[in-house]
Design a protein around this motif. Structure first.
Motif, PDB file in Angstrom:
ATOM      1  N   SER A 185       0.821  -1.212   0.000  1.00  0.00           N
ATOM      2  CA  SER A 185       0.000   0.000   0.000  1.00  0.00           C
ATOM      3  C   SER A 185       0.852   1.258   0.000  1.00  0.00           C
ATOM      4  N   TRP A 242      -0.202   5.335   0.769  1.00  0.00           N
ATOM      5  CA  TRP A 242      -1.211   6.342   1.093  1.00  0.00           C
ATOM      6  C   TRP A 242      -0.512   7.693   1.100  1.00  0.00           C
ATOM      7  N   ARG A 267      -3.566   5.106  -2.685  1.00  0.00           N
ATOM      8  CA  ARG A 267      -4.666   6.019  -2.369  1.00  0.00           C
ATOM      9  C   ARG A 267      -4.096   7.425  -2.174  1.00  0.00           C
ATOM     10  N   GLU A 315      -6.521   6.813   8.036  1.00  0.00           N
ATOM     11  CA  GLU A 315      -7.770   6.066   7.872  1.00  0.00           C
ATOM     12  C   GLU A 315      -8.976   6.936   8.237  1.00  0.00           C
ATOM     13  N   TRP A 330      -9.422   9.418   5.360  1.00  0.00           N
ATOM     14  CA  TRP A 330      -9.972   8.772   4.158  1.00  0.00           C
ATOM     15  C   TRP A 330     -11.474   8.520   4.336  1.00  0.00           C
TER      16      TRP A 330
END
Length: 360
Positions: free
Chosen positions: A177, A179, A205, A292, A295
């Protein structure tokens, strides 16, 4: 614990004010923007109790504007040593300070009331001797107008020096991942690395500022960068509850880079910038929690031609032409137009994937 994460606006400027109040010997401050009254008062109070305070501020801009004029005047009136940042760089965007040569703060935020109270921003407090000494060495070099070369063994990430290479390697090393929280995505090398990460299966992301918040001159690169990422299927969101000012990249939920560096050619090639890579368990755990949360409280940015025309209509028709968006329909998308956009987007995404396969 040699490092600590400060999250704005959650933590407030309390940690900065306390550290300045505890200073006994020296304060070295380098700020792009320094305008907050409480921070200014704390720095002047430190000087008045005998702390050696030196402040470097980004100078008045070419157009004559200077957000630091008020602070410069107040500091000089109080007897604080103030100097323009190193003229070798058109802009010093670094935001750092060192207390008593033992604690360094590496920030994404300015000492501006908005950044302290109303934007998503971060700072890393470090007591790691090598990291503190690097910040000091650069400060002294800039103060005395000497050259500064962090060298191949640098712990920190510097512009102009090792930043593009270090950030590219960081993205390349991600396995699961990535971010990101950045205002804009413009540097071709970084964009390429993010596309390649997506193509090798990394969950990428991106949180960004909506296009209408960018400066007019930055729109072609800013919009183009976001659309490249969008075309390969990278999710791009904007915060709903806060203004985004952070400069953060997090890999695999285990490592993060945070500091003043924007993902733009000007930052890498022209400006004085500073960032730090961290993997401390407590720090990355909190980064994960904050990202988190952000998001969850974000929404997708619509980058279709029609949405961009609506979003940017206040800039005028010339900007729309410069972005090659065409005259279009600035009202709500018609169903047929929306379907055509999805068809074009699908075609572009497929082409990008085919190119990536050929590269591998």
């Amino acid at each position: 614990m040699s490092r600590r994460l400060i999250v704005l606006p959650n933590d407030s400027p309390r940690a900065f004010l306390k550290s300045i109040a505890n200073a006994k010997q020296s304060l070295r401050i380098k700020m792009f923007l320094f305008s907050d009254p409480s921070m200014r008062k704390a720095v002047i109070a430190a000087h008045e109790r005998g702390v050696k305070v030196r402040v470097m501020l980004n100078p008045v801009r070419r157009d004559g504007t200077g957000e630091n004029k008020g602070t410069r005047k107040a500091l000089e009136a109080a007897g604080v040593e103030v100097m323009d940042s190193n003229p070798k760089f058109p802009v010093t965007h670094e935001k750092s300070f060192v207390v008593d040569s033992t604690i360094a703060y590496i920030n994404s935020l300015n000492w501006d009331t908005e950044n302290l109270e109303r934007t998503r921003d971060y700072a890393i407090e470090t007591k790691h001797a090598r990291e503190v000494n690097e910040v000091i060495e650069c400060f002294e070099a800039d103060w005395h107008r000497h050259s500064f070369d962090p060298g191949d063994r640098a712990r920190l990430i510097w512009c102009v020096a090792n930043a593009r290479e270090r950030i590219a390697e960081f993205i390349d090393s991600a396995k699961h991942s990535l971010w990101l929280q950045h205002e804009r995505y413009q540097d071709p090398i970084v964009l390429e690395r993010l596309v390649r990460a997506k193509m090798r299966g990394v969950d990428v992301r991106v949180m960004a500022r909506p296009p209408h918040t960018l400066k007019e001159k930055k729109l072609p690169e800013g919009v183009g960068g976001l659309r490249i990422l969008d075309d390969v299927g990278i999710k791009i969101h904007k915060l709903r509850h806060l203004k985004l000012h952070a400069k953060l990249v997090m890999a695999d939920g285990e490592r993060a880079i945070v500091g003043s560096i924007n993902l733009a050619p000007g930052s890498f090639d022209e400006r004085r910038e500073l960032a730090i890579e961290v993997d401390d368990d407590k720090i990355v755990h909190r980064f994960r929690h904050v990202i988190e949360h952000d998001w969850k409280h974000s929404r997708p940015i619509d980058l279709s031609d029609e949405a961009l025309r609506r979003d940017l209509k206040e800039f005028g028709p010339e900007v729309i032409r410069n972005l090659a968006l065409g005259p279009g329909n600035t009202s709500e998308d018609e169903p047929g137009e929306a379907r055509m956009h999805e068809k074009r987007k699908s075609s572009r995404t497929g082409s990008a994937k085919n190119v990536a396969k050929k590269r591998r």
